[in-house]
Design a protein around this motif. Structure first.
Motif, PDB file in Angstrom:
ATOM      1  N   MET A   1      10.410 -14.849  -0.481  1.00 13.16           N
ATOM      2  CA  MET A   1       8.990 -14.831  -0.811  1.00 13.16           C
ATOM      3  C   MET A   1       8.161 -14.568   0.439  1.00 13.16           C
ATOM      4  O   MET A   1       8.411 -15.151   1.497  1.00 13.16           O
ATOM      5  N   THR A   2       7.175 -13.682   0.331  1.00  8.17           N
ATOM      6  CA  THR A   2       6.264 -13.388   1.435  1.00  8.17           C
ATOM      7  C   THR A   2       5.037 -14.281   1.333  1.00  8.17           C
ATOM      8  O   THR A   2       4.402 -14.370   0.274  1.00  8.17           O
ATOM      9  N   LEU A   3       4.711 -14.964   2.408  1.00  8.23           N
ATOM     10  CA  LEU A   3       3.527 -15.816   2.416  1.00  8.23           C
ATOM     11  C   LEU A   3       2.277 -14.962   2.488  1.00  8.23           C
ATOM     12  O   LEU A   3       2.237 -13.948   3.178  1.00  8.23           O
ATOM     13  N   ASN A   4       1.255 -15.394   1.773  1.00  6.59           N
ATOM     14  CA  ASN A   4       0.011 -14.652   1.700  1.00  6.59           C
ATOM     15  C   ASN A   4      -1.000 -15.237   2.684  1.00  6.59           C
ATOM     16  O   ASN A   4      -1.371 -16.412   2.572  1.00  6.59           O
ATOM     17  N   LYS A   5      -1.433 -14.428   3.636  1.00  9.60           N
ATOM     18  CA  LYS A   5      -2.363 -14.878   4.674  1.00  9.60           C
ATOM     19  C   LYS A   5      -3.658 -15.418   4.078  1.00  9.60           C
ATOM     20  O   LYS A   5      -4.137 -16.496   4.468  1.00  9.60           O
ATOM     21  N   ASN A   6      -4.245 -14.701   3.130  1.00  7.81           N
ATOM     22  CA  ASN A   6      -5.533 -15.118   2.574  1.00  7.81           C
ATOM     23  C   ASN A   6      -5.422 -16.439   1.827  1.00  7.81           C
ATOM     24  O   ASN A   6      -6.294 -17.311   1.954  1.00  7.81           O
ATOM     25  N   ASN A   7      -4.354 -16.602   1.053  1.00  2.59           N
ATOM     26  CA  ASN A   7      -4.163 -17.858   0.328  1.00  2.59           C
ATOM     27  C   ASN A   7      -3.977 -19.026   1.286  1.00  2.59           C
ATOM     28  O   ASN A   7      -4.517 -20.123   1.074  1.00  2.59           O
ATOM     29  N   PHE A   8      -3.202 -18.791   2.334  1.00  2.00           N
ATOM     30  CA  PHE A   8      -2.948 -19.819   3.347  1.00  2.00           C
ATOM     31  C   PHE A   8      -4.257 -20.258   4.010  1.00  2.00           C
ATOM     32  O   PHE A   8      -4.558 -21.454   4.105  1.00  2.00           O
ATOM     33  N   LEU A   9      -5.039 -19.296   4.451  1.00  2.00           N
ATOM     34  CA  LEU A   9      -6.287 -19.622   5.137  1.00  2.00           C
ATOM     35  C   LEU A   9      -7.316 -20.214   4.192  1.00  2.00           C
ATOM     36  O   LEU A   9      -8.092 -21.103   4.578  1.00  2.00           O
ATOM     37  N   ASP A  10      -7.332 -19.757   2.940  1.00  2.00           N
ATOM     38  CA  ASP A  10      -8.291 -20.299   1.969  1.00  2.00           C
ATOM     39  C   ASP A  10      -8.052 -21.776   1.709  1.00  2.00           C
ATOM     40  O   ASP A  10      -9.003 -22.542   1.529  1.00  2.00           O
ATOM     41  N   LYS A  11      -6.772 -22.182   1.697  1.00  2.00           N
ATOM     42  CA  LYS A  11      -6.467 -23.602   1.522  1.00  2.00           C
ATOM     43  C   LYS A  11      -7.106 -24.434   2.636  1.00  2.00           C
ATOM     44  O   LYS A  11      -7.642 -25.521   2.395  1.00  2.00           O
ATOM     45  N   ILE A  12      -7.051 -23.921   3.853  1.00  2.00           N
ATOM     46  CA  ILE A  12      -7.635 -24.632   4.989  1.00  2.00           C
ATOM     47  C   ILE A  12      -9.159 -24.592   4.919  1.00  2.00           C
ATOM     48  O   ILE A  12      -9.837 -25.611   5.143  1.00  2.00           O
ATOM     49  N   LYS A  13      -9.711 -23.435   4.586  1.00  2.00           N
ATOM     50  CA  LYS A  13     -11.167 -23.300   4.501  1.00  2.00           C
ATOM     51  C   LYS A  13     -11.774 -24.240   3.463  1.00  2.00           C
ATOM     52  O   LYS A  13     -12.884 -24.747   3.644  1.00  2.00           O
ATOM     53  N   LYS A  14     -11.057 -24.464   2.376  1.00  2.00           N
ATOM     54  CA  LYS A  14     -11.576 -25.277   1.279  1.00  2.00           C
ATOM     55  C   LYS A  14     -11.266 -26.761   1.433  1.00  2.00           C
ATOM     56  O   LYS A  14     -11.727 -27.576   0.631  1.00  2.00           O
ATOM     57  N   ALA A  15     -10.487 -27.111   2.434  1.00  2.00           N
ATOM     58  CA  ALA A  15     -10.101 -28.509   2.620  1.00  2.00           C
ATOM     59  C   ALA A  15     -11.304 -29.357   3.011  1.00  2.00           C
ATOM     60  O   ALA A  15     -12.192 -28.920   3.744  1.00  2.00           O
ATOM     61  N   THR A  16     -11.330 -30.572   2.503  1.00  2.56           N
ATOM     62  CA  THR A  16     -12.406 -31.503   2.808  1.00  2.56           C
ATOM     63  C   THR A  16     -12.259 -32.034   4.230  1.00  2.56           C
ATOM     64  O   THR A  16     -11.156 -32.374   4.663  1.00  2.56           O
ATOM     65  N   ILE A  17     -13.365 -32.108   4.953  1.00  2.00           N
ATOM     66  CA  ILE A  17     -13.374 -32.709   6.287  1.00  2.00           C
ATOM     67  C   ILE A  17     -13.567 -34.218   6.134  1.00  2.00           C
ATOM     68  O   ILE A  17     -14.552 -34.667   5.547  1.00  2.00           O
ATOM     69  N   HIS A  18     -12.621 -34.985   6.629  1.00  2.00           N
ATOM     70  CA  HIS A  18     -12.739 -36.447   6.623  1.00  2.00           C
ATOM     71  C   HIS A  18     -13.308 -36.880   7.979  1.00  2.00           C
ATOM     72  O   HIS A  18     -12.831 -36.439   9.023  1.00  2.00           O
ATOM     73  N   ASN A  19     -14.289 -37.743   7.967  1.00  2.00           N
ATOM     74  CA  ASN A  19     -14.979 -38.129   9.204  1.00  2.00           C
ATOM     75  C   ASN A  19     -14.560 -39.485   9.744  1.00  2.00           C
ATOM     76  O   ASN A  19     -14.964 -39.848  10.852  1.00  2.00           O
ATOM     77  N   GLU A  20     -13.793 -40.253   8.988  1.00  2.00           N
ATOM     78  CA  GLU A  20     -13.388 -41.585   9.419  1.00  2.00           C
ATOM     79  C   GLU A  20     -11.872 -41.684   9.543  1.00  2.00           C
ATOM     80  O   GLU A  20     -11.143 -41.182   8.674  1.00  2.00           O
ATOM     81  N   PRO A  21     -11.361 -42.300  10.605  1.00  2.00           N
ATOM     82  CA  PRO A  21     -12.086 -42.850  11.745  1.00  2.00           C
ATOM     83  C   PRO A  21     -12.531 -41.789  12.755  1.00  2.00           C
ATOM     84  O   PRO A  21     -13.289 -42.062  13.663  1.00  2.00           O
ATOM     85  N   PHE A  22     -12.004 -40.570  12.609  1.00  2.00           N
ATOM     86  CA  PHE A  22     -12.479 -39.434  13.392  1.00  2.00           C
ATOM     87  C   PHE A  22     -12.311 -38.187  12.525  1.00  2.00           C
ATOM     88  O   PHE A  22     -11.614 -38.203  11.493  1.00  2.00           O
ATOM     89  N   GLU A  23     -12.923 -37.106  12.927  1.00  3.73           N
ATOM     90  CA  GLU A  23     -12.922 -35.899  12.124  1.00  3.73           C
ATOM     91  C   GLU A  23     -11.515 -35.306  12.016  1.00  3.73           C
ATOM     92  O   GLU A  23     -10.857 -35.061  13.019  1.00  3.73           O
ATOM     93  N   HIS A  24     -11.073 -35.055  10.771  1.00  2.93           N
ATOM     94  CA  HIS A  24      -9.761 -34.463  10.563  1.00  2.93           C
ATOM     95  C   HIS A  24      -9.702 -33.800   9.193  1.00  2.93           C
ATOM     96  O   HIS A  24     -10.499 -34.084   8.298  1.00  2.93           O
ATOM     97  N   LEU A  25      -8.742 -32.904   9.044  1.00  3.50           N
ATOM     98  CA  LEU A  25      -8.482 -32.226   7.780  1.00  3.50           C
ATOM     99  C   LEU A  25      -7.123 -32.658   7.247  1.00  3.50           C
ATOM    100  O   LEU A  25      -6.176 -32.810   8.007  1.00  3.50           O
ATOM    101  N   VAL A  26      -7.052 -32.845   5.934  1.00  7.61           N
ATOM    102  CA  VAL A  26      -5.770 -33.030   5.266  1.00  7.61           C
ATOM    103  C   VAL A  26      -5.689 -31.949   4.193  1.00  7.61           C
ATOM    104  O   VAL A  26      -6.526 -31.902   3.293  1.00  7.61           O
ATOM    105  N   VAL A  27      -4.696 -31.071   4.328  1.00  7.76           N
ATOM    106  CA  VAL A  27      -4.543 -29.946   3.401  1.00  7.76           C
ATOM    107  C   VAL A  27      -3.250 -30.159   2.619  1.00  7.76           C
ATOM    108  O   VAL A  27      -2.156 -30.093   3.179  1.00  7.76           O
ATOM    109  N   ASP A  28      -3.385 -30.433   1.320  1.00 10.60           N
ATOM    110  CA  ASP A  28      -2.215 -30.653   0.482  1.00 10.60           C
ATOM    111  C   ASP A  28      -1.777 -29.361  -0.203  1.00 10.60           C
ATOM    112  O   ASP A  28      -2.584 -28.464  -0.449  1.00 10.60           O
ATOM    113  N   ASN A  29      -0.474 -29.288  -0.513  1.00 10.52           N
ATOM    114  CA  ASN A  29       0.087 -28.122  -1.200  1.00 10.52           C
ATOM    115  C   ASN A  29      -0.261 -26.827  -0.461  1.00 10.52           C
ATOM    116  O   ASN A  29      -0.664 -25.842  -1.076  1.00 10.52           O
TER     117      ASN A  29
END
Length: 237
Positions: A1-29
Motif C-alpha cells: 500500500m502506498t501512503l497518501n501524503k495529503n491524507n497523512f498531513l490532513d490528519k495532523i492539520k485537523k488534530a485538536t491542539i491540547h493546551n494542558e499541561p502544555f501545548e501538544h497534539l494527539v493524532v489518532d488513526n
C-alpha cells in the motif's frame, strides 16, 4: 500500500491542539488501518539485535535503531543536512520489513511538508528552514524508564508514533506535567495503536510553558516490548 501524503498531513492539520499541561497534539488513526496493522506486526517481529547497529542513547532496556545518522550530526557540530544512517538503512532494505522501510521512505520524502504543517499548528521560537530530521525505531523492555525532562534546547519538534499491535500496553504511555517537582497538571497520553504525539519542546524560564515529560518504569506487566517510532526536527547551528 502506498501512503497518501495529503491524507497523512490532513490528519495532523485537523488534530485538536491540547493546551494542558502544555501545548501538544494527539493524532489518532494516523495511518490507514491495513497498512498500520502490517507495520506494527512487522515491528514486533523485527530482530533488532541481529540486524541493526544500536543507538548510543537510553539505558540497557532501550534498543534504538537510527535511520538518519544522529551520531554524525552530533559529531560534526550539529550543522549538516539530514543524513541517512547507511548501515541501518541498508539492513532494513536487505531483509528487513518492507512496510517499515516504506514508512521511513515516506517520512524522508515528505519531511519538508511535515515540518511546515507542524509549524502551522504548534508555537515554537526555534522554527527555521535549516534543520536535521532524525527518525528511529525503538523497542523498550521491562525496566526502561526516563525521568522528567523537557528535551534538549535545539529540538524544534518531538514526534512520538506509538506502534503496538494492540492495547495490551496502554498504560505505558508518556506522562506529561506542568513542572519538574510535582504531579501538577499530570496527564498520561496512553500507549494506543496508530497514535502520534507531537510537541515543541521548551525548557524552564523560556518563551512558553516548559514541556516536562517522562516514561515511568516499564513493569513486569509489559507485554513484549514498547514499540515506538521517534521522530525529531533538530535545529542546526
Amino acid at each position: 500500500m502506498t501512503l497518501n501524503k495529503n491524507n497523512f498531513l490532513d490528519k495532523i492539520k485537523k488534530a485538536t491542539i491540547h493546551n494542558e499541561p502544555f501545548e501538544h497534539l494527539v493524532v489518532d488513526n494516523l495511518l490507514p488501518g491495513d497498512f498500520y496493522n502490517k507495520l506494527s506486526e512487522d515491528f514486533s517481529n523485527e530482530d533488532f539485535h541481529s540486524r541493526y547497529t544500536r543507538g548510543k542513547y537510553g539505558r540497557g532496556e532501550r534498543f534504538g535503531v537510527d535511520i538518519t545518522d544522529y551520531d554524525t550530526w552530533y559529531g560534526t557540530g550539529k550543522n549538516i543536512p539530514t543524513t541517512i544512517h547507511q548501515s541501518n538503512y541498508d539492513s532494513l532494505s536487505n531483509g528487513g520489513s518492507k512496510n517499515i522501510k516504506s514508512f521511513f521512505d515516506f517520512l524522508l520524502e515528505n519531511e519538508e511538508a511535515l515540518y511546515s504543517t507542524l509549524c502551522s499548528k504548534l508555537q515554537t521560537a526555534k522554527s527555521q528552514d535549516d534543520y536535521f530530521f532524525h527518525i528511529n525505531m525503538t523497542k523498550d523492555h521491562v525496566g526502561y524508564e526516563i525521568e522528567k525532562h523537557t528535551d534538549c534546547e535545539e529540538n524544534i519538534f518531538t514526534i512520538l508514533f506509538y506502534a503496538p499491535e494492540n492495547e495490551d500496553n496502554k498504560e505505558f504511555g508518556l506522562h506529561i506535567y506542568e513542572d519538574a517537582t510535582t504531579e501538577a497538571g499530570a496527564k498520561s497520553v496512553d500507549f494506543m495503536p496508530n497514535r502520534m504525539l507531537v510537541f515543541a519542546p521548551c525548557e524552564e524560564n523560556k518563551d512558553k510553558t516548559p514541556t516536562w515529560h517522562e516514561v515511568k518504569r516499564l513493569s513486569d506487566e509489559l507485554v513484549g516490548t514498547r514499540n515506538t517510532f521517534q521522530i525529531f526536527f533538530y535545529k542546526n547551528r
